[in-house]
Every structure is written in C-alpha cells, then in structure tokens.
Design an enzyme around this catalytic site. Structure first.
Site, PDB file in Angstrom:
ATOM      1  N   HIS A 253       0.830  -1.204   0.000  1.00 52.01           N
ATOM      2  CA  HIS A 253       0.000   0.000   0.000  1.00 52.01           C
ATOM      3  C   HIS A 253       0.869   1.261   0.000  1.00 52.01           C
ATOM      4  O   HIS A 253       0.727   2.131  -0.852  1.00 52.01           O
ATOM      5  CB  HIS A 253      -0.914  -0.040   1.229  1.00 52.01           C
ATOM      6  CG  HIS A 253      -1.675   1.221   1.518  1.00 52.01           C
ATOM      7  ND1 HIS A 253      -3.047   1.275   1.475  1.00 52.01           N
ATOM      8  CD2 HIS A 253      -1.269   2.472   1.864  1.00 52.01           C
ATOM      9  CE1 HIS A 253      -3.455   2.508   1.777  1.00 52.01           C
ATOM     10  NE2 HIS A 253      -2.386   3.253   2.023  1.00 52.01           N
ATOM     11  N   GLU A 254       1.794   1.309   0.945  1.00 53.35           N
ATOM     12  CA  GLU A 254       2.576   2.536   1.121  1.00 53.35           C
ATOM     13  C   GLU A 254       3.607   2.743   0.019  1.00 53.35           C
ATOM     14  O   GLU A 254       3.796   3.859  -0.448  1.00 53.35           O
ATOM     15  CB  GLU A 254       3.296   2.503   2.472  1.00 53.35           C
ATOM     16  CG  GLU A 254       2.369   2.486   3.677  1.00 53.35           C
ATOM     17  CD  GLU A 254       1.605   3.789   3.871  1.00 53.35           C
ATOM     18  OE1 GLU A 254       1.920   4.791   3.195  1.00 53.35           O
ATOM     19  OE2 GLU A 254       0.680   3.795   4.706  1.00 53.35           O
TER      20      GLU A 254
ATOM     21  N   HIS B 140       1.005   4.050  -3.055  1.00 50.71           N
ATOM     22  CA  HIS B 140       1.168   5.503  -3.160  1.00 50.71           C
ATOM     23  C   HIS B 140       2.332   5.892  -4.069  1.00 50.71           C
ATOM     24  O   HIS B 140       2.390   7.008  -4.564  1.00 50.71           O
ATOM     25  CB  HIS B 140       1.359   6.116  -1.767  1.00 50.71           C
ATOM     26  CG  HIS B 140       0.122   6.058  -0.925  1.00 50.71           C
ATOM     27  ND1 HIS B 140      -1.114   6.411  -1.408  1.00 50.71           N
ATOM     28  CD2 HIS B 140      -0.071   5.692   0.371  1.00 50.71           C
ATOM     29  CE1 HIS B 140      -2.017   6.253  -0.442  1.00 50.71           C
ATOM     30  NE2 HIS B 140      -1.408   5.812   0.637  1.00 50.71           N
TER      31      HIS B 140
ATOM     32  N   GLU C 179      -6.318   6.522  -1.249  1.00 50.08           N
ATOM     33  CA  GLU C 179      -6.172   5.386  -0.335  1.00 50.08           C
ATOM     34  C   GLU C 179      -6.725   4.122  -0.980  1.00 50.08           C
ATOM     35  O   GLU C 179      -6.191   3.027  -0.814  1.00 50.08           O
ATOM     36  CB  GLU C 179      -6.888   5.650   0.993  1.00 50.08           C
ATOM     37  CG  GLU C 179      -6.271   6.742   1.859  1.00 50.08           C
ATOM     38  CD  GLU C 179      -4.783   6.575   2.094  1.00 50.08           C
ATOM     39  OE1 GLU C 179      -4.300   5.420   2.057  1.00 50.08           O
ATOM     40  OE2 GLU C 179      -4.095   7.583   2.278  1.00 50.08           O
TER      41      GLU C 179
HETATM   42 ZN    ZN Z   1      -2.266   5.310   2.459  1.00 46.99          ZN
END
Ligand code: ZN
Length: 766
Positions: free
Chosen positions: A489-490, A494, A547
């Site tokens: 995710h990070e 992103h 997100e």
């Molecule tokens: Zn995030």
C-alpha cells in the site's frame, strides 16, 4: 498517507453519541432493542466490560535490533514520558490521582494473583474481582477514570462495599491502616458517583474538568483566553483556577514547569509571570504546575541528550528540557522545529502538552509522550520491496505510459511503539499542532505499526461477522498479511502511477500522439495544467480515492509470488496470507460503515471509505466471490456474515480488482474529475436498495462494535551498560503489573507528590 490522528480521535469521540442517536432516533426498522435492554446498555456505558480486549504492544523485535546507544536513548525518553504522563491524572478529574495511588499501593503490596485470594476471602466472586482488575487496568490505560475516547466516566462493575472489603483486607491496609483509610475516604465517593455533572468531561455544569476549577464556566474560559492572547501566552500548558475574594474575581493561570519561582530565571529578561489587572479582574500567572513531574521529565530528557544520534536530536531534547523546566511553550515550539528536521530517525519521539481534545474549551493540551522505534527487520523487507519495484510496477494493470518515468520511494516510516504515555494510543500521528510551524516548516506523518497490527486483530470470541471456520486462520495470519498489505500500500501503492501534466511553457510530460486511454481506446484528452494538482482537482474525494488506489495495489500485488517470498512466505503459507488479506479487506469494508454519517451522506474516514468501495467492487464481481448475509446472532439481535471464496480470488477477484484499479489510475492520470468522481461516489453510496441493504447493515455494525482495546506496554531497565526490555501478559493483570513496576526507584515519592498536588487542586473543587 496515514492522516488519522485528528479524524480518528474525533470520530471515535463522537461515535458513542452516534450510537445512541441511532438507537433512539432510528427512523424505522430498528425495533430489536427493547426499552429494558436499552436501559442496561445505557448503564453499561459506565463500566468497562469484563471481557474487554487487552493486547500486549509487541516491540521486541524492533527493540532488540537497536544499537546499545539507541536503546539507552529510548530508555531515558521513555522515562521522561512516563513521569510526564502522570500529569494526565491531574488533568482528568479531581479523584484520578487518589484512585491511582490507591491502586498502586494495593498492587505494590500484593500481585493481582495474591490479591485475588484476598478478594475471595473478602467475599468477592471471580467476576467481581475480574471487574476490579479491568477497572484498574482501565484507569492506568486511560490515565484517569474517564475514557480517553468518548470522555465518559467509568466506574468499577462491583458493589462499593465489596471493593471496600477488599481494600480493608489487603496487605497495604494492614501495613498502614490510617493512610489507606484516609486515601479511601478521599476518593471513594467520586470513584463510584454517577451524578449528572460527573458522567462526562465538560465545562461548568456540563461536566467535569480539571483544566478549570469547578466554579469556572464558558464566560471564564473566554475571558481567560482574551487575557492569554493579550499577553501572547499560549494556553497549551496551562490550567485556570478562579477565586472570589475582596470584591474582585481573581484567576490563577498555572504553567506546567519544574521551576516554581515566578521570576525570569531563563535569563531572557522578561517574565510572563506576575499579577495583572484585566477587564476588571485580577490574573496571576505562576509557574510550577505539576512541578515534581516536570522535574523528573526534564532530568530524564537531560540524560537522554548524552545518547542522542546527532546534534540536531540533542538540541531538540535541550529545548524540551527547557520547556518543561520553565513552562515555556516557545521552547517547545523550538524543540518541534528540531523535531521536524530530525528526519527518519531510528528512534522517534514527541513529548509535551500536545492535543487539546479534552479541554472543554479546546485550547489546553493534554500531556503525552511517546517513543517509537524503527523495526529494522521490517524496514529491510520493505527495502527489498522497493528494490523490486522495477519488476513489480509493470505488473500493475495500466499501460506503461501511465507509470512514472522513474520510481520515487514515497516518504513512509512505520514505527513500533515502545512507550506511549498519556490517556490513549492513536494508530497514526501527524504533528506538531502549532499551525504556524506546520505552515512554514512542515510536519511529520508517522504510522504506528504495532498499534495498527493489533487494533483490528482480536480475540476469537469477539471476531465479528466472520464464519466460524475462518476465525482461526484469520487470527493466525492477520499480522503477516497486514505487513504485506501495508508495505505494498505505502510503497508501490502511493508510489506508483503517473500524472499527465502540461507545464507553464506548454510542455507535456507524455507523448500525446502515442498514448491511448485504455478505457476508451481514444487519445488522451485531459491532463493537469499549470499549478493544478491531484488534491486541487479531486479535492473532497482526493484522499479517500488515493487510499483506495493504494489498497487495491496491495490486494492485487499480494497475489504475486515474488512479493510473498520477499516477506518470507512460500507455498501453503503464502496462500493463507493471500486469503486472509482479501478476507480482511472485505470485512474491513463492512466495518467501515461505522464511519459513514447517513444524515450528511458523508464519510468521516478516508481509509474506511476506501475499503467499503472495494467491498462493493468485489460484491459486484458476483460469481460467488464474496458472500454477505444478514442474520440474527445468538443473542437474538441483528448480525451479519461475510466470507470470500478462496478458490476464486486468483480468478474472479483478480480480474475485478484489475479492471477497477485500471479505471482509478486512468481517471487520476488524466485529471478526469468528472469520470473519477462518478465512479468513486457511485461505489461509496450507502443505501437500502440494491443487492444488499447497507443502511441496515450499518446499524448492525454499530450495534456490534467492539469496545476499545487496552494496550499493555513494556518497561525498560538499565542493567550495567545494557537496557533490558521487560514484557507483560496481554491481560488486565499484565497491564497492572507493568504499572506497578514502572517507577521502581521512587514510586512512593511520586505518589506522595501526586496526592499533594491533587489536594492543592481539591480546594478549588470540593
Ligand atoms: Zn495510504
């Protein structure tokens, strides 16, 4: 992108209120709660349930991998945090300090197990004694007898006479009966009282607060604010006490500091202390609130300076020390400036009067201090993931032209909390709160990995909405799958995807003739121009949409064997990680409904909205991938079950996420707000029509919401040149033991000081 310090706390603070509105004002269809049951539920709001979740905050791996110097630095910072954290007792209620001392004396005399035997002899049932342990653990965890999330009071769930009988039979009482009786008399009435004004924190007749003396109301708070503003004094580290006398109203502004003298000891000439006439009243500003605790905190900050990693860190601590010594918010701001410059430290910390949620007037800060450390092993795994970005990014479901020309590792640190002193532990932090510093010098965003890891993992009997056969595998693999998801995710979530931009000179950063929109097959017709950014274009949905994109990247890439092997998962285990990650996502989507407000049709938490959107996408995929059914629980109240067919994750599931993720990226890359908004808002809608009644499911989610967990934290001890980590059980008794051993050298001295301080305040209360 974890930004939920503010939203998370506020959301939880208000959710109790929402829960009640829901039950009481539900428009229709919510008839299952009888009035009798409702009464019990309202009452039980003031108890902590006996089976409340208590988890140990695991920091072992991270702490072990620190260098000896880093361990010493963390140790002294932790000491400073724990001493300062005791100030929260005095910031919460008049009786909190007395109750704390009572408990410390009981448990210092006898371990929870030994005291349990006394309890049996005193006629307490096992449930009653457990209720007492839970109460004690709750008082320590909240640093007072009001819940840090929700601000309502909690009292022990056993009769007062029984608790008294236990105290009277305890070893502590036998050793000093007069002291213990006096202590009991000083706090036992308020300990149990549910008088209207004592049920929640609030100003004047609205509730209890010790940021103000009991005779202060809103008008006093406003007047004091005008006074503080006129003196350019920050309210962050102050409290206000009002005294009538001599025909004049007098206010005492107390600054938290080790120094008690009201002179300019800092050598900076001007002093903020003294006596001032203001709008017909007299204000005296004096130093020395919580003096003893501030001294202990300062001393430990001083010791930590000898173990700092660099000069910047050392000067940061020097300024903290100055702030707590003199009661200077300016020094704290100076420390915060160094703190922002302390980028990516191995040991992260922040300490002071920080968050103002609990001052009913909203300007006085509650003390908190934390020490969190980089988990070097986890960082290494995240590092390998970044190292593999070149081979992983092309796997993502958009054409190469939509990917960045060069991968830039996003700024992300996951830390494990070693110490968090104060009234409660958040899952992420975004500080400092000083607006002037945030705007000119910035802020830091930190995700607290070990808090997040246990926040949603839970005991089997409280694992809501899952099928029985999924529970064991869920509990076993939740932690490992969460780590994979967070990393993806990070870093690749992103960190991936390109924005099409035209700069001021008209130059495009993509080849307009060659790039084709994979959704339409047409050339690219829109992009960001000049100063337009993702946030400015997508405004209200930007953060949740992003997100969601990052979460989808996590779901999608966790199917990749190479990714799983980076995290050490092969074969059957790897399949379990995938399954639990996907199962957790759909469950989180359902739990996310808690953060939706039907009245305003809005979402209050970006990540939870994102997960709900993903649930909707996977439900829409059909073919039996996700099953979501409403049912009734063993208690006869509404319930729900969610499951995912593991044999369809790699086929139906993968295709659904692939398509959706591609759409998200294309709208984002091409600055297509209209398309992006209609897609995202469509899936975000919560309604009672369609295949599932999400309006009703939301009520079920609220009904079955788990009580907030308590965390047991380790202690650190210097042994020779080394620092030892002392860990405790994830139970109420473990939490109690950790506090009994927290102040091994000076417990009695600290307790005497707390009682003296609270007695001084009490004259303004009782
Ligand atoms: Zn995030």
């Amino acid at each position: 992108m974890f930004r939920f310090r503010v939203s998370y706390k506020l959301v939880t603070r208000y959710s109790v209120h929402w829960l009640y509105c829901n039950k009481l004002n539900s428009p229709k269809g919510f008839t299952c709660v009888s009035s009798r049951k409702l009464t019990t539920m309202v009452d039980s709001q003031y108890f902590l349930p006996n089976d409340i979740g208590v988890s140990a905050l695991d920091c072992r791996e991270a702490f072990r991998l620190l260098s000896p110097r880093e361990q010493l630095y963390s140790h002294f910072l932790s000491r400073a945090a724990w001493y300062g954290g005791l100030a929260v007792l005095l910031q919460t209620s008049p009786e909190s300090s007395g109750i704390y001392v009572l408990l410390q004396r009981l448990f210092r005399g006898q371990d929870p197990d030994q005291l349990g035997e006394v309890a049996t002899a005193a006629g307490l049932s096992a449930e009653e004694y457990q209720a007492f342990l839970v109460y004690a653990a709750g008082l320590y965890a909240n640093m007072g007898n009001y819940k840090s999330f929700g601000d309502t009071k909690f009292i022990p769930n056993l009769p007062q006479e029984k608790l008294k009988a236990l105290v009277w039979r305890s070893k502590a009482f036998k050793e000093s009966p007069a002291d213990m009786e006096a202590l009991w008399d000083s706090c036992s009435t308020r300990l149990y009282s549910l008088e209207e004004r004592q049920k929640q924190l609030g100003l004047g007749n609205k509730g209890t607060t010790t940021y103000f003396s009991g005779n202060c109301g809103l008008k006093d708070a406003e007047l004091a604010q005008r006074f503080l503003d006129s003196k350019k004094l920050s309210a962050y580290n102050t409290r206000l006490f009002k005294k009538e006398g001599g025909g004049k109203t007098c206010y005492e502004v107390r600054l938290a500091s080790a120094v008690t003298t009201d002179c300019a000891v800092d050598g900076e000439g001007e002093t903020c202390c003294g006596r001032f006439e203001f709008e017909g009243c007299v204000f005296t500003v004096q130093r020395g609130d919580y003096a003893h605790l501030m001294k202990k905190a300062s001393d430990n900050l001083h010791k930590a300076q000898g173990h700092a990693a660099n000069e910047n860190q050392r000067r940061m601590l020097e300024e903290y020390e100055r702030s707590f010594t003199l009661g200077s918010v300016d020094a704290h701001k100076e420390a915060s400036r160094y703190w922002i410059k302390d980028k990516g430290p191995i040991v992260e910390s922040y300490i002071g009067f920080i968050e103002s949620y609990r001052d009913p007037f909203g300007s006085r800060g509650e003390f908190e201090g934390f020490v969190a450390v980089v988990n070097k092993a986890m960082s290494a795994r995240f590092g390998s993931l970044v190292g593999s970005a070149e081979v992983l990014l092309p796997e993502l479901p958009w054409p190469q032209a939509f990917e960045k020309d060069r991968f830039l590792k996003p700024d992300f640190t996951s830390l494990d909390v070693l110490t968090f002193a104060g009234s409660g532990i958040p899952a992420g932090i975004n500080i400092p709160n000083y607006d002037d510093i945030r705007q000119s010098e910035g802020f830091k965003n930190v995700s607290l990995g070990n808090v997040l890891a246990v926040a949603y993992a839970t005991q089997k009997d409280k694992l809501t909405f899952l099928e029985e056969e999924d529970k064991d595998v869920y509990i076993q693999w939740k932690g490992p799958s969460f780590e994979v998801q967070v990393g993806l995710h990070e870093l690749l979530g992103h960190g991936s995807g390109k924005l099409f931009v035209q700069d001021e000179n008209g130059k495009l950063n993509f080849e307009k003739e060659k790039v084709v929109n994979p959704e339409t097959g047409e050339p690219i017709s829109s992009w960001y121009q000049g100063s337009e950014t993702w946030d400015s274009k997508f405004s209200t949905i930007a953060s949740s949409y992003e997100e969601c994109r990052a979460e989808c990247v996590g779901l999608y890439l966790c199917l990749n064997k190479h990714v799983l092997s980076i995290f050490g998962h092969e074969g059957h285990d790897a399949e379990e990680v995938v399954y639990v990650n996907w199962l957790n996502m759909v469950r989180a989507g359902l739990l996310g409904l808690e953060f939706y407000t039907p009245e305003s049709q809005s979402w209050r938490q970006a990540h939870m909205q994102a997960r709900y959107v993903i649930l909707r996408v996977l439900l829409e995929a059909g073919q039996g991938l996700v099953t979501l059914q409403e049912c009734s629980g063993a208690d006869g109240l509404p319930d729900a079950r969610i499951s995912i067919d593991r044999s369809k994750i790699h086929t139906v599931g993968k295709v659904a996420i692939e398509k959706f993720l591609c759409k998200l990226q294309v709208h984002k890359s091409t600055a297509d707000v209209e398309g992006g908004r209609s897609l995202y808002e469509g899936y975000s809608a919560v309604s009672d029509s369609g295949t599932h009644n999400f309006t009703r499911l939301r009520e079920t989610i609220l009904l079955r919401k788990e009580a907030r967990k308590m965390f047991v934290q380790a202690n650190t001890k210097v042994k020779g040149d080394a620092v030892e980590l002392v860990e405790y059980d994830g139970s109420a008794a473990g939490l109690i033991r950790s506090f009994v051993e927290r102040f091994p050298d000076d417990a009695e001295e600290v307790e005497a000081e707390l009682l003296a301080l609270s007695k001084k305040d009490c004259s303004c209360w009782c």
